[in-house]
Design an enzyme around this catalytic site. Structure first.
Site, PDB file in Angstrom:
ATOM      1  N   ILE A 102      35.876  45.721  32.238  1.00  0.00           N
ATOM      2  CA  ILE A 102      36.634  46.571  31.137  1.00  0.00           C
ATOM      3  C   ILE A 102      37.279  45.563  30.169  1.00  0.00           C
ATOM      4  CG2 ILE A 102      38.942  47.892  30.502  1.00  0.00           C
ATOM      5  CD1 ILE A 102      38.193  49.324  33.333  1.00  0.00           C
ATOM      6  N   ALA A 107      43.881  44.199  45.503  1.00  0.00           N
ATOM      7  CA  ALA A 107      44.428  44.635  46.814  1.00  0.00           C
ATOM      8  C   ALA A 107      43.388  44.002  48.042  1.00  0.00           C
ATOM      9  CB  ALA A 107      44.916  45.793  47.020  1.00  0.00           C
ATOM     10  N   LYS A 132      50.481  49.468  40.730  1.00  0.00           N
ATOM     11  CA  LYS A 132      50.195  50.047  39.444  1.00  0.00           C
ATOM     12  C   LYS A 132      51.582  50.707  38.808  1.00  0.00           C
ATOM     13  CE  LYS A 132      45.928  48.826  38.073  1.00  0.00           C
ATOM     14  NZ  LYS A 132      45.618  47.877  37.325  1.00  0.00           N
ATOM     15  N   TYR A 185      43.373  55.195  47.133  1.00  0.00           N
ATOM     16  CA  TYR A 185      43.935  53.811  46.094  1.00  0.00           C
ATOM     17  C   TYR A 185      45.270  53.342  46.766  1.00  0.00           C
ATOM     18  CZ  TYR A 185      44.414  51.970  41.648  1.00  0.00           C
ATOM     19  OH  TYR A 185      44.573  50.898  40.509  1.00  0.00           O
ATOM     20  N   VAL A 242      45.920  33.934  38.412  1.00  0.00           N
ATOM     21  CA  VAL A 242      47.081  34.474  37.933  1.00  0.00           C
ATOM     22  C   VAL A 242      48.284  34.317  39.152  1.00  0.00           C
ATOM     23  CG1 VAL A 242      46.315  35.873  36.161  1.00  0.00           C
ATOM     24  CG2 VAL A 242      46.616  36.807  38.464  1.00  0.00           C
TER      25      VAL A 242
END
Ligand code: NAD
Ligand code: 0WE
Length: 256
Positions: free
Chosen positions: A20, A96, A163, A156, A66
């Protein structure tokens, strides 16, 4: 006159041409921005150099894990040295441990929770803090999120919790940085067939589910994420901050 002329941006999260981040980077470039790219590690160096190299020989392409403060410091020092300032930042990074996305959420280990939140949520705060001194004319920070933050999407799991932290962090950052004319927003994308999505059991069925149940009866295209990314980066979005914008063919409005 292009929407992002004279703007300098940095992109976190390109792994390959399906990322993306790559779709949004191409849209930013097309709109006239000058971009800096980072990649996670040696494994992705060649990929990103091949993609980003097409943006011109002098494009800055730097490694950045990061989760490492020293990597982040080095990246922004190099941006300062080369460009002197920054207008745009794209956060398109999540991870994850695989087993946390397979079993039951109740079995999430302390370590999987820590890693997911460090990579996928804390990193936005760390990157924003490092970007602020360079965003001297204001700026736009855009992060990628997913609906699993607010409703249960089976498997998820801890990524949904991370998130939720990312989206909440977006609001607190928007409040802090508003006085500096720095805006912070999330794009909540419907499912896209990327490296991070492939290998997820049932992902193909999920694409079919969105096709059947979203108001637009289809899945989102990478170019459409690019277009929203460009809008949020542009002065057209000058009064939009702290928001989660759904680019999901309308799926999020449905109750059944
Ligand atoms: P992708 O695999 O192409 O991108 C994920 C990126 O995260 C990779 O470039 C990877 O190198 C990077 N990354 C992971 N750990 C890192 C670390 N420690 N340091 C630096 N970089 C690290 O997959 P994608 O689908 O393009 O994912 C990009 C973003 O979009 C993620 O935040 C993801 O949650 C979000 N998103 C994806 C979908 C989807 O269906 N694909 C939907 C909604 C939101
Ligand atoms: O944010 C994501 C995926 C992020 C992700 C993917 C992986 C796969 C490989 C984070 N960590 C890992 N770790 C790995 O080892 N998405 C929005 C895509 C996605 O992932 C899902 C989904 C959707 C949608 C997982 C389960 C259910 C739905």
């Amino acid at each position: 006159m292009s929407l992002l002329n004279q703007k300098i941006g940095i992109v976190f999260g390109v792994a390959n041409k399906r990322s993306i981040a790559w779709a949004i980077a191409q849209a930013w470039k097309k709109a006239g921005a000058t971009l800096v790219f980072t990649y996670q590690g040696e494994r992705l160096k060649e990929n990103v150099e091949e993609l980003a190299g097409t943006f011109g020989e002098d494009t800055l392409i730097l490694p950045c894990d990061v989760t490492k403060d020293e990597d982040i410091a080095r990246v922004f020092a190099e941006v300062a040295a080369k460009h002197g300032r920054l207008d745009l930042l794209l956060h398109s990074v999540a991870f994850a441990p695989k087993d946390a996305l397979e079993g039951e959420f109740v079995n999430t280990s302390r370590e999987a929770f820590r890693v997911a939140h460090d990579v996928s949520a804390y990193s936005l705060i760390a990157l924003a803090r490092a970007a602020v001194p360079l965003m001297t004319n204001g700026g736009s920070i855009v992060a990628m999120t997913y609906y699993g933050s607010e409703k249960v999407v089976p498997h998820y799991n801890v990524m949904g919790v991370a998130k939720a932290a990312l989206e909440s962090s977006t609001r607190y950052l928007a409040y802090d940085l508003g006085q500096k004319k720095i805006r912070v927003n999330c794009i909540s994308a419907g499912p896209v067939n990327t490296l991070a999505a492939r290998g997820i059991a049932g992902f193909t069925d999920m694409l079919k589910h969105y096709e059947a149940h979203s108001p637009l009866k289809r899945n989102v295209l990478p170019d459409e994420l690019g277009a929203t990314g460009t809008f949020l980066a542009s002065d057209g979005a000058a009064a939009i901050t702290g928001q989660v914008i759904y680019v999901d063919c309308g799926y999020q409005i449905m109750g059944m």
